[in-house]
Design an enzyme around this catalytic site. Structure first.
Site: not given
Ligand code: PHB
Ligand code: APR
Length: 392
Positions: A72, A201, A293, A297, A385
């Site tokens: 990505h 997000y 989460p 990270k 990120y």
């Molecule tokens: C996930 O795919 O579980 C996931 C992806 C991004 C995040 C947290 C969890 O920031």
């Protein structure tokens, strides 16, 4: 039984450390309290930084990752009814992240380890750590009702937040820092295509939501929920309805729903223990720190820790220099605190905080507006990120 490095825990930290040490010619044994199937049953995040992929490349455990992982070059932020793309690739001079589940990373590391013939003792009960402040550390545990002793030169505590390693350190030698967030994440895995080809997000007045994925046919979604919420209260339909409400109209329309394969609630916490070295015992991964989460990270930080630790131990054995060992704690903690800051910041920006009220919401709206209209602000987000460099 005797080895050079005893590793407690066969999560991603312990397995990757074992592989890196093996590559450097350092003998190691992993002592894990659960079965391999149990370890693989845990569902965790799935976004790998390039540095993490690089470590997996180094130990030759990345063939499937490069074949199946989704690269990505951006992420989407959703707020005020619209989505805005943060172009990670352009803002970081060409860096990307790879979407590949932690479970798959763990499985690949387990299979590679089994092929090398390195010992992994699963279902080892009641591990205890001895004499790590002297020169002959020991790990004792029970396997099939028999007490066993593993003599070693170093112990790596890779046994997660609830493990025995951090608890074995005398209380006065350890300082801990913690923040518990007033909400959790309800996560759902489903055999459905992702909403968008990048992660979304979403900051919504009903609470945070995240649309992630494991493949082009398997999605992982999350919604912010109350800390005392119960999975049983969320039918699949309730979950999909709530997620849809928290997305912009285009994403809501594109959302494909289906039965959940897994559904669980996790609390959010920031935690750091200092220092990370006590004589011949080192802490790494979740044993030393937890991030919320948001930003994914956790695994990346664990990989960086064991990257530093493996290099330090390689210096000790190959070059007879303890400089790396002496600097391990300071070096790893510097990177840990920066990842803690980023995870805390993104969590604070994206969630609904019950206590901050209308003022807090306006602050978030202003910051999101700034983030998507200022190259400087977007760059700061992007470089964190994709992952800060592993400085030696
Ligand atoms: C996930 O795919 O579980 C996931 C992806 C991004 C995040 C947290 C969890 O920031
Ligand atoms: N004895 C032996 N093994 C133990 C003990 C013990 N007393 N206590 C815990 N363990 C094992 C657990 O069963 C687990 O398999 O240690 C392992 C720790 O694995 P993780 O919790 O996955 O921690 P870590 O390897 O540091 O991985 C960090 O995983 O938790 C996520 O978000 C985190 O993504 C990050 C990554």
């Amino acid at each position: 039984m005797r080895t050079q490095v005893a590793i407690i825990g066969a999560g991603p930290s312990g397995l990757l450390l074992g592989a890196l040490l093996h590559k450097a010619g350092i003998a190691n044994v992993i002592v894990e309290q659960r079965s391999a199937e149990y370890v693989l049953g845990r569902i965790r995040a799935g976004v790998l930084e390039q540095g993490t992929v690089g470590l997996l490349d180094q130990v030759g455990v990345s063939t499937r990752l490069h074949r199946e992982g989704l690269v990505h070059g951006g992420v989407e932020l959703c707020f005020g009814g619209a989505r805005h793309r943060i172009d990670l690739h352009a803002l970081t001079g060409g860096k990307t992240v790879t979407v590949y589940g932690q479970t798959e990373v763990t499985r690949d590391l387990m299979e590679a380890r089994a092929a090398t013939g390195l010992a992994t003792i699963y279902e080892a009960e009641g591990a205890s750590l001895h004499d790590f402040d002297g020169s002959h550390p020991q790990v004792r545990f029970n396997k099939d009702g028999v007490t066993q002793t593993l003599d070693c030169e170093f112990i790596a505590g890779c046994d997660g937040y609830h493990g025995v390693s951090r608890q074995s350190v005398p209380a006065g030698a350890l300082q801990t820092f913690e923040r518990i967030y007033p909400f959790g994440w309800l996560g759902v895995l489903s055999e459905t295509p992702p909403v968008s080809h990048e992660l979304i997000y979403s900051n919504h007045e009903r609470g945070f939501a995240l649309c992630s994925m494991r493949s082009m046919t398997r999605s992982r979604h999350y919604v912010q929920c109350a800390l005392d919420d119960k999975v049983e209260r969320w039918s699949d339909d309730t979950f999909w309805d709530e997620l849809r409400r928290r997305l912009d109209p285009v994403a809501a329309e594109a959302l494909v729903t289906g039965p959940s394969i897994e559904k669980s609630i996790a609390p959010l916490r920031s935690f750091v223990a200092e220092p990370l070295r006590f004589g011949r015992l080192f802490l790494a991964g979740d044993a030393a720190h937890i991030v919320p989460p948001t930003g994914a990270k956790g695994l990346n930080l664990a990989a960086a820790d064991v990257g530093y630790l493996a290099r330090a131990l390689a210096e000790h054995y190959a070059e007879k220099s303890d400089a790396g060992i002496d600097h391990y704690s300071q070096r790893a903690l510097r990177r840990i605190w920066r990842a803690e800051r980023f995870s805390w910041w993104l969590t604070s920006l994206m969630h609904k905080f019950p206590e901050t009220g209308a003022f807090g919401q306006r602050m978030q709206a202003a910051e999101l507006d700034y983030l998507v209209h200022s190259t400087a602000a977007a760059t700061a987000m992007a470089e964190n990120y994709v992952g800060l460099p592993m400085e030696w």
